[in-house]
Design a protein around this motif. Structure first.
Motif, mmCIF file in Angstrom:
data_model
loop_
_atom_site.group_PDB
_atom_site.id
_atom_site.type_symbol
_atom_site.label_atom_id
_atom_site.label_comp_id
_atom_site.label_asym_id
_atom_site.label_seq_id
_atom_site.Cartn_x
_atom_site.Cartn_y
_atom_site.Cartn_z
ATOM 1 N N LEU A 137 0.824 -1.204 0.000
ATOM 2 C CA LEU A 137 0.000 0.000 0.000
ATOM 3 C C LEU A 137 0.862 1.259 0.000
ATOM 4 O O LEU A 137 0.559 2.245 -0.661
ATOM 5 C CB LEU A 137 -0.917 0.021 1.225
ATOM 6 C CG LEU A 137 -2.055 -0.984 1.238
ATOM 7 C CD1 LEU A 137 -2.828 -0.870 2.535
ATOM 8 C CD2 LEU A 137 -2.986 -0.752 0.067
ATOM 9 N N GLY A 141 0.875 4.431 -2.278
ATOM 10 C CA GLY A 141 0.720 5.746 -1.669
ATOM 11 C C GLY A 141 1.765 6.728 -2.178
ATOM 12 O O GLY A 141 1.455 7.880 -2.495
ATOM 13 N N ARG A 144 0.800 7.951 -5.484
ATOM 14 C CA ARG A 144 -0.287 8.919 -5.394
ATOM 15 C C ARG A 144 0.239 10.281 -4.943
ATOM 16 O O ARG A 144 -0.238 11.314 -5.403
ATOM 17 C CB ARG A 144 -1.372 8.449 -4.427
ATOM 18 C CG ARG A 144 -2.107 7.199 -4.851
ATOM 19 C CD ARG A 144 -2.805 7.402 -6.189
ATOM 20 N NE ARG A 144 -3.834 6.409 -6.469
ATOM 21 C CZ ARG A 144 -3.609 5.153 -6.813
ATOM 22 N NH1 ARG A 144 -2.371 4.700 -6.900
ATOM 23 N NH2 ARG A 144 -4.605 4.332 -7.075
ATOM 24 N N VAL A 148 -0.464 13.668 -6.816
ATOM 25 C CA VAL A 148 -1.260 14.729 -6.206
ATOM 26 C C VAL A 148 -0.496 16.057 -6.165
ATOM 27 O O VAL A 148 -1.038 17.104 -6.499
ATOM 28 C CB VAL A 148 -1.724 14.315 -4.790
ATOM 29 C CG1 VAL A 148 -2.284 15.512 -4.039
ATOM 30 C CG2 VAL A 148 -2.767 13.223 -4.873
ATOM 31 N N ARG B 221 -6.746 -1.429 -9.162
ATOM 32 C CA ARG B 221 -7.229 -0.445 -8.200
ATOM 33 C C ARG B 221 -8.257 -1.082 -7.266
ATOM 34 O O ARG B 221 -8.223 -0.871 -6.062
ATOM 35 C CB ARG B 221 -7.840 0.757 -8.927
ATOM 36 C CG ARG B 221 -8.409 1.759 -7.959
ATOM 37 C CD ARG B 221 -8.775 3.085 -8.568
ATOM 38 N NE ARG B 221 -9.287 3.934 -7.497
ATOM 39 C CZ ARG B 221 -10.558 3.906 -7.096
ATOM 40 N NH1 ARG B 221 -11.418 3.102 -7.672
ATOM 41 N NH2 ARG B 221 -10.942 4.684 -6.108
ATOM 42 N N THR B 262 -7.936 11.693 -7.178
ATOM 43 C CA THR B 262 -6.608 11.216 -6.779
ATOM 44 C C THR B 262 -6.346 11.499 -5.307
ATOM 45 O O THR B 262 -5.788 10.680 -4.588
ATOM 46 C CB THR B 262 -5.527 11.915 -7.627
ATOM 47 O OG1 THR B 262 -6.026 12.066 -8.949
ATOM 48 C CG2 THR B 262 -4.260 11.101 -7.667
ATOM 49 N N GLU B 263 -6.765 12.688 -4.855
ATOM 50 C CA GLU B 263 -6.566 13.063 -3.461
ATOM 51 C C GLU B 263 -7.319 12.110 -2.543
ATOM 52 O O GLU B 263 -6.816 11.729 -1.483
ATOM 53 C CB GLU B 263 -7.049 14.494 -3.215
ATOM 54 C CG GLU B 263 -6.148 15.584 -3.785
ATOM 55 C CD GLU B 263 -6.357 15.828 -5.269
ATOM 56 O OE1 GLU B 263 -7.132 15.080 -5.908
ATOM 57 O OE2 GLU B 263 -5.742 16.760 -5.817
ATOM 58 N N ASP B 265 -8.043 9.003 -3.175
ATOM 59 C CA ASP B 265 -7.290 7.743 -3.124
ATOM 60 C C ASP B 265 -6.155 7.836 -2.119
ATOM 61 O O ASP B 265 -5.915 6.918 -1.331
ATOM 62 C CB ASP B 265 -6.706 7.423 -4.502
ATOM 63 C CG ASP B 265 -7.688 6.616 -5.343
ATOM 64 O OD1 ASP B 265 -8.819 6.443 -4.891
ATOM 65 O OD2 ASP B 265 -7.294 6.177 -6.428
ATOM 66 N N LEU B 266 -5.449 8.957 -2.156
ATOM 67 C CA LEU B 266 -4.318 9.159 -1.239
ATOM 68 C C LEU B 266 -4.809 9.088 0.210
ATOM 69 O O LEU B 266 -4.187 8.462 1.071
ATOM 70 C CB LEU B 266 -3.679 10.515 -1.521
ATOM 71 C CG LEU B 266 -2.348 10.808 -0.828
ATOM 72 C CD1 LEU B 266 -1.296 9.814 -1.270
ATOM 73 C CD2 LEU B 266 -1.884 12.216 -1.139
ATOM 74 N N PHE B 269 -5.320 5.510 1.224
ATOM 75 C CA PHE B 269 -4.080 4.803 1.522
ATOM 76 C C PHE B 269 -3.562 5.154 2.901
ATOM 77 O O PHE B 269 -3.127 4.299 3.659
ATOM 78 C CB PHE B 269 -3.007 5.102 0.479
ATOM 79 C CG PHE B 269 -3.237 4.379 -0.806
ATOM 80 C CD1 PHE B 269 -3.123 3.001 -0.848
ATOM 81 C CD2 PHE B 269 -3.606 5.054 -1.945
ATOM 82 C CE1 PHE B 269 -3.362 2.306 -2.016
ATOM 83 C CE2 PHE B 269 -3.852 4.369 -3.122
ATOM 84 C CZ PHE B 269 -3.724 3.000 -3.150
ATOM 85 N N PHE B 270 -3.622 6.438 3.232
ATOM 86 C CA PHE B 270 -3.057 6.819 4.520
ATOM 87 C C PHE B 270 -3.988 6.457 5.673
ATOM 88 O O PHE B 270 -3.511 6.139 6.754
ATOM 89 C CB PHE B 270 -2.599 8.271 4.495
ATOM 90 C CG PHE B 270 -1.333 8.392 3.697
ATOM 91 C CD1 PHE B 270 -0.137 7.905 4.207
ATOM 92 C CD2 PHE B 270 -1.337 8.899 2.412
ATOM 93 C CE1 PHE B 270 1.023 7.934 3.459
ATOM 94 C CE2 PHE B 270 -0.176 8.937 1.656
ATOM 95 C CZ PHE B 270 1.006 8.462 2.175
#
Lengths: 332, 292
Positions: A137, A141, A144, A148, B221, B262-263, B265-266, B269-270
């Motif tokens: 992951l 990340g 991404r 971003v 994804r 996209t944000e 998705d980020l 992940f976090f």
């Protein structure tokens, strides 16, 4: 299928297999590899040159991966996060700060090392399967993050590198040879030391190690950081040879897969596994690519599944089983 | 103010419906891990196989894509059964090797799909009218997709708790040796479990393609989404997976609306990483004993 006996083989074989892993033998082979690689860097032409430096690149990556995952047992499925980090930091240092490429690659190694300390402090608390998934992951990340924060990293358009002084594919090839050889030396010197023994002890039984009053984090974190630096340096060089960085290229899961496959094919937890695996896999991948240009991924997938299905213990251990090479010692 | 409330309610309802899809695409992954310790990377490809089955039924046979259930359920179950029995079985209890092996399988499926269907995004076009209910307006296909999701997950729950095979599966997950001693054939149970996981992925793919367009690579994804859902809920816990799917879908729906795709998705992940740190075995999961 019980593979713990294979992983533990290093201990049993320490006594009788030490000669093959002894210092003179190791440095003899390393020196030969270095001279051969350097010579070929100046002899080979375009395509073969590329295949050769890709071989050395994946050997460095696989050795770096094995340093962490093969010895401490913390299996990372995200080496590409540090590969990509190395590539992007190198590119940023060159493009934004105008640092010469060799300085940029080295500095990127250092900075990625610092990043790895930070990341490692956080994710090394997770063990086993969850560590595998966390690294997977985290690699996504990282990609991404690059997508971003477009202003810094160029988003999906990436960045280009042009007109580097004192740089050519031949120079890059020599650097890849040096990186591969350096990673091998770092691995050999680590695993033949007490420090390395403690790393292996983490793999065998982390709780037992803690109960003896040794703090495993120190060894895990060192392993993780060395792994990151040794992965970032080839990443930076790869960006230079391509002349551009894209998120999809630099954080491609294929790089993770090829790296792990090279290491596992050769043999996890062995010094020379990555070289053996690379010798088999990288030329084969190129042949597949040439033979099946549109279907090479399918063939690669079949090959990947086939290897795990047939020889999960790796070639070095398999050859030792068959008696082709003496049983595997810690330094081999 | 009332417009804000409307937006939030609409987003919430969309999130609930998306949650159904996410629960269904994740639950098979969780089940397979819980029963045999296999991390199935090919799960994403199985999802997308279901999606393409629906497209084939619509474009080639000219039927409503929902009829693809008759193709997906037996086809993917049989495929998964054989795959586990003949191939994946060697990596049972070896998560690292299972990742590599199933990655190989995933690449093969993706490559074949790309050859057959190209990489152009494709979608089904049925039930595209909107339904207004208490001031909330959603598409009919969203409702159908979400319902398939919750129904599918609910059926699995009933199957596992009521049927004899379901109980054998749970027994194998909880105490493999004891189950075997009671006369349960673990190989057969693992093959059946993998078959069920595969067919659930396929049905999840069907519900996904009702709402979204697919390419051969969407599976990657969706696999990551499924991982995040399963991590949130706890690997191997089905109730946890259901909660996880619901929560992740809400985060994604609100995140995508207020921050962008996209944000969002980020953010996912976090969220997942943070959760792994605080509670590595998920909200409802058990502490595993794999390392060392």
């Amino acid at each position: 299928m019980d593979r713990s006996d294979v992983l533990g083989a290093g201990f049993a074989a320490r006594l009788d297999g030490l000669e093959l892993g002894s210092k003179p033998v190791f440095y003899g082979i390393v020196l030969t590899l270095f001279l051969l690689g350097t010579l070929l860097s100046f002899v080979l032409q375009t395509y073969l040159l590329k295949v050769m430096y890709l071989f050395f690149m994946f050997v460095s990556l696989a050795v770096a991966w094995n340093y962490l995952s093969g010895y401490t047992g913390y299996v990372s499925f995200g080496p590409v996060m540090f590969f990509g980090a190395g590539a992007y930091i190198t590119t940023l240092l060159i493009v934004r700060l105008g640092i010469p490429w060799y300085g940029a690659v080295l500095l990127a190694g250092v900075l990625t090392g610092l990043l790895a300390v930070l990341v490692g402090l956080i994710i090394l608390r997770i063990t086993g399967t969850y560590f595998v998934i966390a690294t997977l992951l985290l690699a996504e990340g990282f990609k991404r993050v690059v997508l971003v924060f477009q202003d810094i990293f160029g988003g999906s358009l990436g960045m280009t590198l042009t007109d580097l002084a004192f740089f050519s594919q031949r120079v890059a090839s020599v650097v890849f040879v040096i990186l591969a050889v350096a990673s091998l030396i770092v691995t050999y010197e680590t695993v033949t030391s007490t420090f390395g023994l403690r790393m292996i002890a983490i793999r065998e039984d982390e709780d037992a190690l803690s109960s003896l009053g040794v703090n495993p984090l120190k060894y895990k974190l060192s392993g993780f950081t060395v792994h990151a630096v040794l992965t970032a340096l080839p990443g930076g060089m790869y960006a230079l040879t391509l002349g551009f960085v894209y998120p999809e290229t630099m954080f491609a899961i294929d790089i993770t897969l090829t790296t792990i496959l090279v290491a596992i094919l050769g043999g996890m937890g062995t010094v020379w596994g990555a070289v053996v695996g690379g010798l088999v896999l990288i030329p084969m991948q190129e042949v597949l690519f040439l033979q099946f240009p549109s279907q090479h991924l399918v063939v690669f997938g079949l090959f990947l599944a086939g290897i795990i299905w047939l020889i999960p213990e790796g070639l070095v251990n398999k050859l030792a089983d068959w008696g082709v090479i003496p049983s595997v010692g810690r330094g081999f | 103010m009332s417009q804000f409330v409307d937006t939030v309610v609409t987003l919430f309802v969309s999130g609930v419906l998306l949650g159904g899809i996410y629960v269904l695409i994740s639950i098979g992954l969780s089940l397979v891990f819980g029963v045999m310790g296999v991390i199935n990377i090919a799960h994403g490809s199985f999802i997308i196989l279901g999606g393409y089955a629906a497209l084939v039924v619509q474009d080639v046979l000219g039927l409503n894509p929902l009829f693809s259930l008759f193709l997906i359920v037996p086809g993917l179950f049989a495929g998964g059964y054989v795959l586990q029995a003949k191939v994946v079985e060697v990596t049972v209890g070896e998560p690292v090797y299972s990742v590599l092996l199933t990655f190989g399988i995933a690449i093969v499926i993706e490559g074949v799909l790309r050859t057959v269907f190209s990489t152009t995004p494709q979608s089904v076009n049925v039930m595209s009218f909107s339904i207004a209910f208490l001031g909330v307006s959603v598409m009919a296909k969203q409702v159908v997709a979400g319902s398939i999701g919750y129904l599918g997950a609910g059926s699995l729950g009933i199957f596992l708790s009521r049927s004899e095979i379901g109980q054998a599966i749970r027994a194998t997950a909880q105490a493999p040796d004891l189950a075997e001693a009671c006369g349960i054939d673990p190989y057969r149970i693992r093959a059946i479990t993998f078959g069920i996981g595969t067919l659930l992925a396929g049905v999840g793919g069907l519900s996904y393609v009702l709402v979204f367009s697919v390419t051969p690579f969407v599976g990657r994804r969706l696999l990551l989404i499924a991982f995040i859902v399963v991590i949130l809920g706890g690997m191997g816990s089905l109730v946890g997976t259901a909660i996880g799917g619901f929560v992740i879908a809400q985060i994604e729906t609100f995140g995508a609306f207020y921050l962008g795709g996209t944000e969002s998705d980020l953010l996912l992940f976090f969220t997942a990483l943070l959760l792994l740190l605080v509670r590595p075995y998920g909200l409802m999961g058990r502490r595993e004993e794999f390392h060392g």
